[in-house]
Design a protein around this motif. Sequence first.
Motif, PDB file in Angstrom:
ATOM      1  N   VAL A   1     -48.673  30.009  63.679  1.00  0.00           N
ATOM      2  CA  VAL A   1     -48.757  29.250  64.928  1.00  0.00           C
ATOM      3  C   VAL A   1     -49.183  30.158  66.074  1.00  0.00           C
ATOM      4  O   VAL A   1     -50.001  29.764  66.927  1.00  0.00           O
ATOM      5  N   GLU A   2     -48.685  31.387  66.104  1.00  0.00           N
ATOM      6  CA  GLU A   2     -49.112  32.340  67.131  1.00  0.00           C
ATOM      7  C   GLU A   2     -50.611  32.599  67.037  1.00  0.00           C
ATOM      8  O   GLU A   2     -51.322  32.609  68.048  1.00  0.00           O
ATOM      9  N   TRP A   3     -51.110  32.807  65.810  1.00  0.00           N
ATOM     10  CA  TRP A   3     -52.554  33.003  65.625  1.00  0.00           C
ATOM     11  C   TRP A   3     -53.324  31.744  66.023  1.00  0.00           C
ATOM     12  O   TRP A   3     -54.363  31.824  66.699  1.00  0.00           O
ATOM     13  N   PHE A   4     -52.823  30.580  65.618  1.00  0.00           N
ATOM     14  CA  PHE A   4     -53.500  29.306  65.876  1.00  0.00           C
ATOM     15  C   PHE A   4     -53.676  29.087  67.378  1.00  0.00           C
ATOM     16  O   PHE A   4     -54.756  28.707  67.841  1.00  0.00           O
ATOM     17  N   ARG A   5     -52.619  29.345  68.134  1.00  0.00           N
ATOM     18  CA  ARG A   5     -52.699  29.200  69.594  1.00  0.00           C
ATOM     19  C   ARG A   5     -53.724  30.165  70.184  1.00  0.00           C
ATOM     20  O   ARG A   5     -54.496  29.812  71.080  1.00  0.00           O
TER      21      ARG A   5
END
Length: 321
Positions: free
Chosen positions: A312-316
């Motif tokens: 999720v951190e990468w996705f954001r």
Amino acid sequence: MKILVTGAAGFIGQAVCKRLLTDQLSVVGIDNLNDYYPPALKQARLSELDSFEQFEFSALDFSNAIEVQRLFESNVFDGVIHLGAQAGVRYSIENPAAYTASNLVGFANILECCRRHKTPHLVYASSSSVYGRNAKVPFSESDPVEHPASYYAATKRSNELMAESYVNLYDMAITGLRFFTVYGPWGRPDMAPWLFTDAILKGVPIKLFNHGQMSRDFTYIDDIVEGVVRIFRKPPEGNKGHALYNIGNSSPVQLIEFIETIERCCGKQAEKILLPMQDGDVPATFADTSRLEQAIGFIPGTPLQVGMSKFVEWFRSYHKI
């Protein structure tokens, strides 16, 4: 050493390339950069490899026998890691011809070039989908795999049989890895982690097939890479034979629990739509990894909360949201 990695612009392929390059190996990566999902994501993955001087990339389709032959004639490979394939269970129902070309004809081309050029070790990607709707869990490599639930699964099981025949005929060293639901940064947009994260962040309802009564053995990308690299360095005993290994987290998660994990990572609740089971899907996957652990002293173990937080951190960051 010079290693050929097919599917180098793909999710697992790029991660494996990066690890090999970090280990100071020379890597030739190939990918046809097709539009099954946005090629821009594939190009962005490749840009992560640009800083490595020992990386060489060719936009090449391994279903084209002549192109593959030329590649092998102009290089001497110390090993091949074949991760390229037409992926996706549901798309195989809509477009089986793409799977025949890439997963069957393409794999036959790789096998034949490895045979002719005496490649020391070929490692290839199989899939947990070969187990179909087997009721016995966890899935073991010794279980029967005679009833694939999708054409994609059938092509992956065919790869295993093709590899077995080449080993029996030509004394090659080949290893197949049955991957279980891989996720993590740079993942695929057609898979549940991406689809659900995207929908939750946008406030769009998510579809839960089989009314959410499914479980998956979600396996973090770093664990997959570690397994691939260790297996690559350990060909079958005597440098000939065909080995098969499950590579999964050995900890299946219910779909509802998976969504709750994403909700915590995103800080938002999901709106859920419950739907019947889709064609080609299976109710559960669960890897028995005892054979893998015995072979290389390693099994995947990244907890879902840890892996999804990183995704999720990468996705954001990737989408700037």
